[in-house]
Scaffold this motif. Structure first.
Motif, PDB file in Angstrom:
ATOM      1  N   ILE A   1     -21.896  -5.715  14.485  1.00  0.00           N
ATOM      2  CA  ILE A   1     -21.435  -6.787  13.847  1.00  0.00           C
ATOM      3  C   ILE A   1     -20.887  -7.072  12.788  1.00  0.00           C
ATOM      4  N   GLY A   2     -19.816  -7.098  12.719  1.00  0.00           N
ATOM      5  CA  GLY A   2     -19.864  -7.152  11.221  1.00  0.00           C
ATOM      6  C   GLY A   2     -19.224  -5.832  10.278  1.00  0.00           C
ATOM      7  N   ALA A   3     -18.072  -5.807   9.599  1.00  0.00           N
ATOM      8  CA  ALA A   3     -18.601  -4.385   8.803  1.00  0.00           C
ATOM      9  C   ALA A   3     -18.092  -4.672   7.342  1.00  0.00           C
ATOM     10  N   GLY A   4     -19.107  -6.133   6.874  1.00  0.00           N
ATOM     11  CA  GLY A   4     -19.368  -6.480   5.701  1.00  0.00           C
ATOM     12  C   GLY A   4     -19.423  -5.515   4.948  1.00  0.00           C
TER      13      GLY A   4
ATOM     14  N   MET B   1     -23.225  -5.812   4.275  1.00  0.00           N
ATOM     15  CA  MET B   1     -24.194  -5.008   5.093  1.00  0.00           C
ATOM     16  C   MET B   1     -23.740  -4.104   6.190  1.00  0.00           C
TER      17      MET B   1
ATOM     18  N   VAL C   1     -18.323  -3.595  15.560  1.00  0.00           N
ATOM     19  CA  VAL C   1     -17.212  -4.300  15.206  1.00  0.00           C
ATOM     20  C   VAL C   1     -16.245  -5.367  14.945  1.00  0.00           C
TER      21      VAL C   1
ATOM     22  N   PHE D   1     -21.188 -13.569   9.206  1.00  0.00           N
ATOM     23  CA  PHE D   1     -21.609 -14.680   7.524  1.00  0.00           C
ATOM     24  C   PHE D   1     -22.683 -15.744   8.281  1.00  0.00           C
TER      25      PHE D   1
ATOM     26  N   LYS E   1     -23.167 -17.528  13.634  1.00  0.00           N
ATOM     27  CA  LYS E   1     -23.815 -16.263  14.937  1.00  0.00           C
ATOM     28  C   LYS E   1     -24.935 -16.393  16.036  1.00  0.00           C
TER      29      LYS E   1
ATOM     30  N   HIS F   1     -33.649  -7.278   9.443  1.00  0.00           N
ATOM     31  CA  HIS F   1     -33.702  -7.128   7.762  1.00  0.00           C
ATOM     32  C   HIS F   1     -33.324  -6.487   6.803  1.00  0.00           C
ATOM     33  N   PHE F   2     -32.230  -6.209   7.062  1.00  0.00           N
ATOM     34  CA  PHE F   2     -31.659  -4.597   5.582  1.00  0.00           C
ATOM     35  C   PHE F   2     -31.728  -5.563   4.213  1.00  0.00           C
TER      36      PHE F   2
ATOM     37  N   ILE G   1     -21.903 -16.095  -3.220  1.00  0.00           N
ATOM     38  CA  ILE G   1     -22.030 -15.665  -1.640  1.00  0.00           C
ATOM     39  C   ILE G   1     -22.912 -17.198  -1.035  1.00  0.00           C
TER      40      ILE G   1
HETATM   41  P1  NAI Z   1     -20.062 -10.185   4.277  1.00  0.00           P
HETATM   42  O1  NAI Z   1     -19.074 -11.465   3.809  1.00  0.00           O
HETATM   43  O2  NAI Z   1     -19.593  -9.162   3.805  1.00  0.00           O
HETATM   44  O3  NAI Z   1     -19.321  -9.966   5.898  1.00  0.00           O
HETATM   45  C1  NAI Z   1     -19.641  -9.805   6.780  1.00  0.00           C
HETATM   46  C2  NAI Z   1     -17.911  -9.510   7.897  1.00  0.00           C
HETATM   47  O4  NAI Z   1     -18.481  -9.590   9.034  1.00  0.00           O
HETATM   48  C3  NAI Z   1     -16.961  -9.819   7.351  1.00  0.00           C
HETATM   49  O5  NAI Z   1     -16.634  -8.439   7.396  1.00  0.00           O
HETATM   50  C4  NAI Z   1     -16.550 -10.555   9.147  1.00  0.00           C
HETATM   51  O6  NAI Z   1     -15.043 -10.116   8.878  1.00  0.00           O
HETATM   52  C5  NAI Z   1     -17.316 -10.058   9.838  1.00  0.00           C
HETATM   53  N1  NAI Z   1     -17.520 -11.398  10.755  1.00  0.00           N
HETATM   54  C6  NAI Z   1     -17.384 -12.952  10.716  1.00  0.00           C
HETATM   55  N2  NAI Z   1     -17.883 -13.026  12.001  1.00  0.00           N
HETATM   56  C7  NAI Z   1     -17.500 -11.848  13.175  1.00  0.00           C
HETATM   57  C8  NAI Z   1     -17.437 -11.885  14.258  1.00  0.00           C
HETATM   58  N3  NAI Z   1     -17.716 -13.170  15.182  1.00  0.00           N
HETATM   59  N4  NAI Z   1     -17.390 -10.861  15.037  1.00  0.00           N
HETATM   60  C9  NAI Z   1     -17.044  -9.306  14.036  1.00  0.00           C
HETATM   61  N5  NAI Z   1     -17.149  -9.810  12.471  1.00  0.00           N
HETATM   62  C10 NAI Z   1     -17.160 -10.926  12.577  1.00  0.00           C
HETATM   63  O7  NAI Z   1     -21.140 -10.898   5.029  1.00  0.00           O
HETATM   64  P2  NAI Z   1     -22.908  -9.283   4.690  1.00  0.00           P
HETATM   65  O8  NAI Z   1     -23.225  -9.785   2.935  1.00  0.00           O
HETATM   66  O9  NAI Z   1     -22.286  -8.242   4.743  1.00  0.00           O
HETATM   67  O10 NAI Z   1     -23.517 -10.062   5.102  1.00  0.00           O
HETATM   68  C11 NAI Z   1     -24.212 -10.456   6.438  1.00  0.00           C
HETATM   69  C12 NAI Z   1     -25.548 -10.797   7.098  1.00  0.00           C
HETATM   70  O11 NAI Z   1     -25.773 -10.124   6.331  1.00  0.00           O
HETATM   71  C13 NAI Z   1     -25.570 -12.277   6.701  1.00  0.00           C
HETATM   72  O12 NAI Z   1     -26.577 -12.689   7.786  1.00  0.00           O
HETATM   73  C14 NAI Z   1     -26.468 -11.585   5.635  1.00  0.00           C
HETATM   74  O13 NAI Z   1     -27.085 -13.467   5.340  1.00  0.00           O
HETATM   75  C15 NAI Z   1     -27.135 -11.136   5.454  1.00  0.00           C
HETATM   76  N6  NAI Z   1     -27.467  -9.985   4.669  1.00  0.00           N
HETATM   77  C16 NAI Z   1     -26.859 -10.030   3.669  1.00  0.00           C
HETATM   78  C17 NAI Z   1     -27.299  -9.361   2.175  1.00  0.00           C
HETATM   79  C18 NAI Z   1     -26.900  -9.313   0.654  1.00  0.00           C
HETATM   80  O14 NAI Z   1     -26.600  -8.725  -0.086  1.00  0.00           O
HETATM   81  N7  NAI Z   1     -25.241  -9.398   1.253  1.00  0.00           N
HETATM   82  C19 NAI Z   1     -28.890  -8.467   2.188  1.00  0.00           C
HETATM   83  C20 NAI Z   1     -29.230  -9.310   3.833  1.00  0.00           C
HETATM   84  C21 NAI Z   1     -29.083  -9.448   4.942  1.00  0.00           C
END
Ligand code: NAI
Length: 697
Positions: A305-308, A310, A328, A387, A393, A436-437, A533
């Motif tokens: 869930i989430g294609a950002g 990570m 998704v 997010f 979450k 946790h990746f 971030i």
């Molecule tokens: P990001 O902002 O790049 O991606 C988050 C994605 O989730 C966005 O594309 C958003 O549209 C989507 N999203 C938000 N709400 C949603 C929902 N209800 N259903 C489906 N998609 C939804 O964030 P990022 O950096 O990928 O981080 C994601 C998680 O991973 C966070 O919890 C972060 O703390 C964790 N994380 C991040 C790291 C990093 O280096 N960026 C490293 C390890 C963990």
């Protein structure tokens, strides 16, 4: 006929077959060496024997020296005595290789007169991985067989070379055709005898060394070409010197030089650290309370869930392993963007040659994009990467609870948040855990597996198994703010920020940590990840340097400016704007800036990490100090030749660190108060490694 418990001797149509069966990997232990020695002597003395085949039973050819013998008094026969016996044998010796011929295993094969291998076999001299060089002639014989450049590449990369390639390089004489390696090796040995072929001794070959002597710039070029990769490591440089000795000295003098270099590495701190790192990673697989044969759940389909940043990287791990993924997102645009990034990553690795063009299509075909959580209904594992906000979450998990099938594992990729609070939003907290990746998630090897209060044993066991399937190192950790890695990182970042306020500049801090061996310092890392971030423009209150930079639009590399100025080629240069901003900010805070020595930067960044690590250990968040080391080695770029923060701390000396923490506490306050465990261990004269009694492996 059994020579001893691990070596068998038989004569087959005039060929003596010495078979070694010493599970699990036929390491060259004392009984193995002694048995082969007897076998070769017996064969040499038997007039009815024309040739000798050396072969292994079980999984593999000799996978190396018995590293449990390192540091202990040598037991005869030494590998070198056995090698001399084989190399000088009056009858041809054929090494028959399956599985992997690694380290001492390949060095033994190199004294045979001929080498035959099955196509699935591979050969390598991976000693640099544990901070060593080949110590049994590998650096002297390999260049004589495959040439100097190929040998340098093979030894310094620790690469396992597949049989077909080893054959093309001349390292193998024959590739076996059928399923019966023993029969083919015996037939080959008989042919050698029948044709009256010579007994080629690798030590006597010179043509390929001569070619290197004619190219005097070769070594300098090799060093320059690999400077970045070898930075800080001694072993690759020592390997180059050993190969130089092969080129410039007579064989026996080269062997003596190799031995001297090997000894120096073996006695040094880098090899101790790298051996620790090697075992620490393997030990992490043993999880207290989770038996090795614990049942696991089948994971045939994964949801993300989430294609950002990570989510996309996480999904790639499964696709690359052949596991279908449903991804998704909340909007078509975000989904398309995420999938586009994934495809781009696959395409660029195909361009670099690390995967085939066909893999791009194969992997992408396993991916299904969706805008509905309901499409995750038949996934066996769902990983949430939305997010980093608890409310979002919890909302996602409550929804997921309604759609996921019974028995599905529900994981969060959260960096800091409370896994139990997330699990509480579901009706099945036993199925919930943290996975946790680390960024970039398709590349970084670490997977922190966060065990919640209710997480079931088979859920943890499944996550550990899955980590292996996707090529990660899984480390099970307890639930707390930031878990192991980010909790310690926060301690380091806090000090990095304070140092910058007190008088250092970001590039000073970064330089000191880079020189220590990290790939980059904290400020470069922030610029790379994006300063925004977790930053919220609406709530920003100009209360930190980071907030001020974000407010100015300096959000890091992606905006061309952050702490540093970044050019189009992604070069980072110290920024006069940032410096001015820091000086003004410090003045407004009433801080009288002072010159800060590199030594202070290092201890203020690293000692709080060690201190936090001690608390983590004491609280049982990590099962053992080596798990903390593995987290930092595999997820945060801690230099391998320093073994991880806890290993390094012991190497530096815990009493000294305790003393410095007390002194820093006097000047800078409670954040430096020594952890009770550190106090206790120093009082008892013990180390982190002695703690917990969980370290059975
Ligand atoms: P990001 O902002 O790049 O991606 C988050 C994605 O989730 C966005 O594309 C958003 O549209 C989507 N999203 C938000 N709400 C949603 C929902 N209800 N259903 C489906 N998609 C939804 O964030 P990022 O950096 O990928 O981080 C994601 C998680 O991973 C966070 O919890 C972060 O703390 C964790 N994380 C991040 C790291 C990093 O280096 N960026 C490293 C390890 C963990």
């Amino acid at each position: 006929m059994n020579i001893n418990a691990v070596v068998d001797y038989a004569v087959d149509a005039g060929v003596a077959v010495i078979t070694v069966d010493s599970p699990p990997v036929n390491a060259l232990s004392a009984p193995v060496r002694a048995g082969i020695y007897r076998g070769v002597e017996t064969a040499a003395a038997d007039a009815a024997v024309g040739a000798i085949v050396l072969i292994c039973a079980g999984r593999t050819f000799f996978a190396g020296a018995d590293i449990t013998e390192f540091g202990k008094p040598p037991v005869s026969p030494l590998l070198q005595d056995l090698q001399a016996l084989i190399e000088n044998a009056p009858k041809p010796v054929v090494a028959a290789i399956h599985g992997t011929a690694l380290g001492g295993g390949l060095e033994l094969a190199l004294v045979a007169h001929y080498r035959i291998a099955v196509p699935a076999a591979s050969c390598g001299l991976p000693e640099v991985d544990i901070g060593l060089i080949p110590g049994a002639g590998g650096s002297q014989r390999l260049p004589r067989v495959v040439g100097v450049e190929a040998a340098l590449e093979m030894i310094t990369s620790a690469r396992h070379v597949p049989a077909a390639q080893a054959h093309a390089m001349g390292l193998l004489d024959v590739l076996a055709q059928g399923p019966d390696l023993r029969a083919e090796a015996v037939a080959f040995a008989r042919r050698v005898v029948a044709e009256g072929r010579a007994l080629p001794r690798v030590r006597e070959l010179d043509a390929k060394l001569e070619a290197a002597r004619a190219a005097p710039g070769l070594f300098a070029q090799f060093r320059a070409g690999h400077a970045r990769r070898f930075r800080g490591f001694l072993a690759p440089e020592y390997a180059i010197r050993a190969v130089e000795a092969a080129v410039n000295l007579p064989f026996d003098a080269g062997i003596a030089e190799e031995k001297r270099l090997f000894r120096e590495l073996l006695d040094g701190s880098q090899s101790a650290a790298q051996r620790h790192a090697f075992f620490a990673e393997r030990r992490a697989a043993k999880v207290p309370g989770i038996p090795a044969d614990a049942p696991t759940r089948t994971i045939a389909r994964v949801g993300v869930i989430g294609a950002g940043t990570m989510g996309g990287g996480i999904a790639m791990n499964f696709l690359s392993a052949g596991i279908p993924v449903v991804l998704v997102e909340t909007s078509r645009e975000a989904l398309d963007r995420g999938i586009g990034v994934m495809r781009g990553n696959y395409e660029s690795s195909a361009k670099r040659g690390t995967s085939g063009a066909a893999d791009v299509a194969r992997n992408m075909a396993l991916l299904t994009g969706s805008l509905a959580l309901g499409d995750l209904a038949d996934c066996d594992l769902v990983i949430e990467a939305v997010f980093e906000q608890m409310a979002i979450k919890q909302d996602v998990f409550a929804h997921l609870d309604r759609v996921a099938k019974p028995g599905a594992i529900l994981a969060s990729n959260t960096s800091y948040l409370d896994i139990d609070a997330i699990a509480a939003c579901t009706s099945r907290p036993a199925d919930v855990l943290g996975m946790h990746f680390f960024s970039p998630a398709n590349i970084m090897r670490l997977l922190e597996i966060v065990r919640g209060r209710a997480t079931a044993v088979d859920v943890i066991a499944t996550a550990m198994k899955l980590a292996r399937t996707i090529g990660k190192v899984g480390v099970v950790v307890g639930n707390c703010h930031g878990f192991v890695g980010n909790r310690m990182l926060a301690a380091r970042n806090r000090e990095a920020d304070r140092l910058v306020l007190e008088g250092a500049l970001p590039w000073d801090v970064d330089r000191v940590l880079y020189d220590f061996g990290f790939p980059m310092g904290p400020f470069r890392m922030r610029d790379l990840a994006g300063l925004d971030i977790g930053w919220d423009a609406a709530k920003s209150s100009s209360s930190t340097v980071r907030e001020l930079l974000c407010e100015m639009g300096r959000r890091g590399q992606k905006t061309g400016a952050g702490y540093y100025d970044h050019d189009a080629a992604r070069n980072a240069a110290p920024s006069a704007v940032t410096e001015r901003l820091i000086l003004d900010f410090a003045a407004r805070q009433g801080v009288a800036r002072r010159a800060i020595a590199d030594e202070e930067i290092l201890e203020r960044c690293l000692y709080p990490m060690v201190n936090e690590g001690a608390k983590i250990l004491d609280e049982g968040i990590a099962a053992r100090a080596s798990d903390i080391d593995t987290v930092w080695l595999c997820g945060y770029g801690w230099p391998r030749y320093r073994g991880g923060p806890m290993f390094w701390a012991e190497f530096e000396g815990l009493p000294g660190i305790l003393g410095r923490l007390r002194a820093l506490q006097q000047v800078h306050g409670e954040e430096f108060r020594p952890a009770p465990l550190l106090e206790r261990l120093v009082t008892q004269g013990r180390g982190f490694r002695d703690f917990a009694g969980l370290d059975a492996g």
